[in-house]
Enzyme design. Structure first.
Site, PDB file in Angstrom:
ATOM      1  N   ASP A   1       1.071  -1.217  -0.126  1.00 18.15           N
ATOM      2  CA  ASP A   1      -0.096  -0.060  -0.164  1.00 18.15           C
ATOM      3  C   ASP A   1       0.921   1.235  -0.018  1.00 18.15           C
ATOM      4  O   ASP A   1       1.934   1.308   0.870  1.00 18.15           O
ATOM      5  CB  ASP A   1      -1.202  -0.050   1.249  1.00 18.15           C
ATOM      6  CG  ASP A   1      -2.129   1.029   1.011  1.00 18.15           C
ATOM      7  OD1 ASP A   1      -2.615   1.034  -0.103  1.00 18.15           O
ATOM      8  OD2 ASP A   1      -2.669   1.512   2.035  1.00 18.15           O
TER       9      ASP A   1
ATOM     10  N   HIS B   1      -3.750  14.105   0.670  1.00 10.65           N
ATOM     11  CA  HIS B   1      -3.922  13.382   1.888  1.00 10.65           C
ATOM     12  C   HIS B   1      -2.959  13.471   2.416  1.00 10.65           C
ATOM     13  O   HIS B   1      -2.999  13.765   3.922  1.00 10.65           O
ATOM     14  CB  HIS B   1      -4.141  11.805   1.443  1.00 10.65           C
ATOM     15  CG  HIS B   1      -4.162  11.110   2.389  1.00 10.65           C
ATOM     16  ND1 HIS B   1      -5.289  10.978   3.277  1.00 10.65           N
ATOM     17  CD2 HIS B   1      -3.294   9.872   2.687  1.00 10.65           C
ATOM     18  CE1 HIS B   1      -5.144   9.978   4.245  1.00 10.65           C
ATOM     19  NE2 HIS B   1      -3.972   9.248   3.945  1.00 10.65           N
TER      20      HIS B   1
ATOM     21  N   GLU C   1     -10.161   4.093   3.925  1.00  8.99           N
ATOM     22  CA  GLU C   1      -9.204   4.703   3.197  1.00  8.99           C
ATOM     23  C   GLU C   1      -9.696   4.439   1.508  1.00  8.99           C
ATOM     24  O   GLU C   1      -9.550   3.344   1.069  1.00  8.99           O
ATOM     25  CB  GLU C   1      -7.765   4.219   3.267  1.00  8.99           C
ATOM     26  CG  GLU C   1      -7.261   4.607   4.692  1.00  8.99           C
ATOM     27  CD  GLU C   1      -5.710   4.666   4.658  1.00  8.99           C
ATOM     28  OE1 GLU C   1      -5.037   3.940   3.899  1.00  8.99           O
ATOM     29  OE2 GLU C   1      -5.188   5.246   5.618  1.00  8.99           O
TER      30      GLU C   1
ATOM     31  N   GLU D   1      -9.174   4.181  -2.174  1.00  5.97           N
ATOM     32  CA  GLU D   1      -7.937   3.817  -2.875  1.00  5.97           C
ATOM     33  C   GLU D   1      -8.165   3.006  -4.339  1.00  5.97           C
ATOM     34  O   GLU D   1      -9.399   2.727  -4.529  1.00  5.97           O
ATOM     35  CB  GLU D   1      -6.850   3.142  -2.209  1.00  5.97           C
ATOM     36  CG  GLU D   1      -6.478   3.538  -0.832  1.00  5.97           C
ATOM     37  CD  GLU D   1      -5.477   2.607  -0.157  1.00  5.97           C
ATOM     38  OE1 GLU D   1      -4.548   2.364  -1.056  1.00  5.97           O
ATOM     39  OE2 GLU D   1      -5.613   2.732   1.005  1.00  5.97           O
TER      40      GLU D   1
ATOM     41  N   ASP E   1      -9.062   0.315   1.989  1.00  5.07           N
ATOM     42  CA  ASP E   1      -8.007  -0.228   3.171  1.00  5.07           C
ATOM     43  C   ASP E   1      -8.371   0.123   4.606  1.00  5.07           C
ATOM     44  O   ASP E   1      -7.750   1.368   5.066  1.00  5.07           O
ATOM     45  CB  ASP E   1      -6.687   0.486   2.677  1.00  5.07           C
ATOM     46  CG  ASP E   1      -5.329  -0.336   3.549  1.00  5.07           C
ATOM     47  OD1 ASP E   1      -5.511  -1.508   3.766  1.00  5.07           O
ATOM     48  OD2 ASP E   1      -4.419   0.035   4.005  1.00  5.07           O
TER      49      ASP E   1
ATOM     50  N   ARG F   1      -7.360   3.777  13.233  1.00  2.28           N
ATOM     51  CA  ARG F   1      -6.500   4.904  13.699  1.00  2.28           C
ATOM     52  C   ARG F   1      -5.934   4.828  14.883  1.00  2.28           C
ATOM     53  O   ARG F   1      -4.516   5.303  15.209  1.00  2.28           O
ATOM     54  CB  ARG F   1      -7.047   6.305  13.273  1.00  2.28           C
ATOM     55  CG  ARG F   1      -7.645   6.528  11.955  1.00  2.28           C
ATOM     56  CD  ARG F   1      -6.516   6.371  10.928  1.00  2.28           C
ATOM     57  NE  ARG F   1      -7.206   6.832   9.575  1.00  2.28           N
ATOM     58  CZ  ARG F   1      -6.386   6.566   8.593  1.00  2.28           C
ATOM     59  NH1 ARG F   1      -5.227   6.280   8.334  1.00  2.28           N
ATOM     60  NH2 ARG F   1      -7.056   6.750   7.394  1.00  2.28           N
TER      61      ARG F   1
ATOM     62  N   GLN G   1      -3.122   2.057  14.938  1.00  2.00           N
ATOM     63  CA  GLN G   1      -2.100   2.568  14.192  1.00  2.00           C
ATOM     64  C   GLN G   1      -1.010   3.614  15.002  1.00  2.00           C
ATOM     65  O   GLN G   1       0.037   3.574  14.623  1.00  2.00           O
ATOM     66  CB  GLN G   1      -2.733   2.892  12.946  1.00  2.00           C
ATOM     67  CG  GLN G   1      -1.592   3.508  11.806  1.00  2.00           C
ATOM     68  CD  GLN G   1      -2.340   4.273  10.728  1.00  2.00           C
ATOM     69  OE1 GLN G   1      -3.634   3.998  10.420  1.00  2.00           O
ATOM     70  NE2 GLN G   1      -1.632   4.809   9.789  1.00  2.00           N
TER      71      GLN G   1
ATOM     72  N   LYS H   1      -3.719  -1.959  10.130  1.00  2.00           N
ATOM     73  CA  LYS H   1      -4.084  -1.930   8.768  1.00  2.00           C
ATOM     74  C   LYS H   1      -4.599  -3.364   8.337  1.00  2.00           C
ATOM     75  O   LYS H   1      -5.269  -3.541   7.458  1.00  2.00           O
ATOM     76  CB  LYS H   1      -2.856  -1.478   8.166  1.00  2.00           C
ATOM     77  CG  LYS H   1      -2.747  -0.082   8.232  1.00  2.00           C
ATOM     78  CD  LYS H   1      -3.443   0.847   7.437  1.00  2.00           C
ATOM     79  CE  LYS H   1      -3.154   2.241   7.456  1.00  2.00           C
ATOM     80  NZ  LYS H   1      -3.983   3.155   6.318  1.00  2.00           N
TER      81      LYS H   1
ATOM     82  N   THR I   1      -8.836  -5.591   3.909  1.00  3.20           N
ATOM     83  CA  THR I   1      -8.480  -4.765   3.001  1.00  3.20           C
ATOM     84  C   THR I   1      -9.692  -5.106   1.919  1.00  3.20           C
ATOM     85  O   THR I   1      -9.684  -6.252   1.445  1.00  3.20           O
ATOM     86  CB  THR I   1      -7.183  -4.693   2.322  1.00  3.20           C
ATOM     87  OG1 THR I   1      -6.298  -4.307   3.402  1.00  3.20           O
ATOM     88  CG2 THR I   1      -7.322  -3.880   1.115  1.00  3.20           C
TER      89      THR I   1
ATOM     90  N   GLU J   1      -9.732  12.896   7.741  1.00  5.02           N
ATOM     91  CA  GLU J   1      -9.389  14.105   6.910  1.00  5.02           C
ATOM     92  C   GLU J   1     -10.968  14.872   7.100  1.00  5.02           C
ATOM     93  O   GLU J   1     -11.193  15.897   7.402  1.00  5.02           O
ATOM     94  CB  GLU J   1      -8.988  13.895   5.697  1.00  5.02           C
ATOM     95  CG  GLU J   1      -7.740  13.344   5.358  1.00  5.02           C
ATOM     96  CD  GLU J   1      -7.387  13.138   4.034  1.00  5.02           C
ATOM     97  OE1 GLU J   1      -6.899  13.918   3.275  1.00  5.02           O
ATOM     98  OE2 GLU J   1      -7.558  11.931   3.731  1.00  5.02           O
TER      99      GLU J   1
END
Length: 429
Positions: free
Chosen positions: A139, A146, A212, A214, A246, A250, A253, A266, A270, A377
């Site tokens: 990834d 971002h 996420e 992607e 993904d 948080r 992480q 993570k 996925t 975000e």
């Protein structure tokens, strides 16, 4: 277009079950200009556990590509009559193009209709599976917007981007065994977490579960260990694209990521779409990369005329919904690093590619507030929660359903739809 009504019902519309599935409206987003690949099984017995077959989406139907190839006496039975896409992926670019031409003829040439029609199954009658056997998963972190947003969030007194960010595509090696197909429930992960003010870490379910948005790149042709793959060989190795979510815990992480980077935050899931869109279907969507502000080393330098003639960026218009509400529309065309550069960097040390390798773009975010590709975000780390009809959201709650969908410009003004990817959060077991 749909055929005219028969004489016995001239005044009434033709029943849906009598429409020819090959008579698609012009410009249908899953028409002959698209033809994405997947893997399906029939669900007549209600289980979806039957024999798996390579399928090609045609409108709202799935064509059993292997069975059609056998009935038509095609030489491509060997790569299509399979329970996964891996044989086709490994066959290489020439075969990819030849098979696509054959499929296009099968669904457009009238002489093939009577043979092909019995092998078309409504989407409602099939179960879709993970379309290929995932070998490795990497990834990346390729969106400047971002990366800058996260830099401003967590390092407000520093430059948003780390010094290496514009010199190389930053990435990490993920866990291939937890890549799942769209529609698979996502169990809320547990792990250690520690807020800055906490005296010690605690263990439990993540309370800052995120998405996420992607795009995934699916590798077909392998490479030899010790031999880097140059930018110019991108289209010889990458078969197609898919949407990818993904999922990210948080809080887990943040606590674990120093000094070695993402791990348990993570690796729990996925999600990818059930359909892989071949690169050949995205010719009209190809765009060049944004202007570079930092000179690149030769193996990443795509500023020359060859790169301009063969751009590796794509104009994909993505929509993110949470419980049916649109929360973001990130544009993929503005990504700083292209799929070709990510592939070149991933192999420049001699690491080999394997058939079924998957690599993700990293979260896609644009310049506007409504173009951010992650909740961290969108809600500015929970400080500005979303106000949805079913309540406020800083991060995901159990029962939440997230769907990514996308389209790209196609030939003659048509659209190419990518298969959506959906996941529902379920409580920790």
């Amino acid at each position: 277009m749909a055929p005219a009504a028969t004489s016995e019902s001239a005044s009434e519309p033709t029943p849906l079950d009598r429409l020819d599935p090959l008579d698609l409206p012009e410009g249908h987003p899953f028409g002959p200009h698209n033809l994405p690949y997947g893997v399906f099984s029939l669900t007549e017995d209600g289980s979806g556990d039957g024999e798996r077959s390579v399928g090609v989406r045609v409108g709202d139907h799935v064509l059993d590509a292997g069975a059609a190839a056998a009935a038509l006496g095609s030489p491509y039975v060997s790569v299509l009559a399979r329970p996964s896409l891996n044989s086709l992926l490994a066959a290489g670019r020439t075969t990819w193009s030849d098979v696509r031409r054959a499929l296009t003829a099968w669904v457009t040439v009238p002489a093939h209709r009577e043979v092909v029609r019995p092998f078309l199954h409504p989407l409602s009658s099939v179960t879709l599976h993970l379309p290929f056997e995932v070998a490795d998963y990497v990834d990346f972190y390729a969106s400047e917007n971002h990366a800058s947003n996260l830099g401003r969030l967590f390092r407000p007194d520093e430059e948003p981007l780390k010094p290496n960010w514009k010199h190389l595509p930053v990435g990490y090696h993920g866990r291939s065994g937890t890549v799942v197909v769209s529609g698979t429930d996502v169990v809320r992960p547990s792990g250690q977490r520690k807020a800055p003010a906490d005296p010690a870490p605690v263990f439990g379910p993540s309370v800052r579960l995120d998405i996420e948005t992607e795009v995934g790149y699916v590798v077909g042709v392998p490479s030899r260990q010790g031999t880097p793959v140059p930018l110019s060989s991108y289209r010889d190795h990458v078969f197609g694209l898919c949407l990818l979510n993904d999922w990210s815990a948080r809080d887990i992480q943040n606590w674990e990521t120093v000094p070695l980077g993402p791990h348990l935050g993570k690796s729990f899931a996925t999600s990818i779409s059930a359909w892989i869109t071949p690169l050949d279907a995205l010719e009209a969507a190809r765009v060049g990369p944004p202007e570079r502000s930092v000179p690149l080393l030769p193996y990443l330098d795509d500023s020359g005329p060859e790169a301009a003639a063969d751009p590796a960026g794509y104009d994909l218009r993505i929509t993110v919904t949470l419980n049916g509400q649109v929360i973001s529309e990130p544009p993929f065309s503005g990504m700083y690093w292209t799929g070709a550069q990510m592939l070149a960097h991933m192999t420049v040390n001699g690491a080999s590619l394997r058939t079924g390798d998957l690599y993700g773009s990293g979260t896609i975010s644009g310049t506007e507030d409504n173009e951010r590709g992650s909740l961290i975000e969108i809600t500015w780390n929970g400080q500005q929660p979303l106000d949805l009809p079913d309540g406020k959201r800083g991060f995901l709650e159990d029962g939440d359903v997230v769907t990514l969908s996308a389209w790209a410009p196609g030939p003659d003004g048509a659209r190419v739809h990518l298969g959506e990817v959906t996941g529902r959060i379920v409580p920790t077991t």
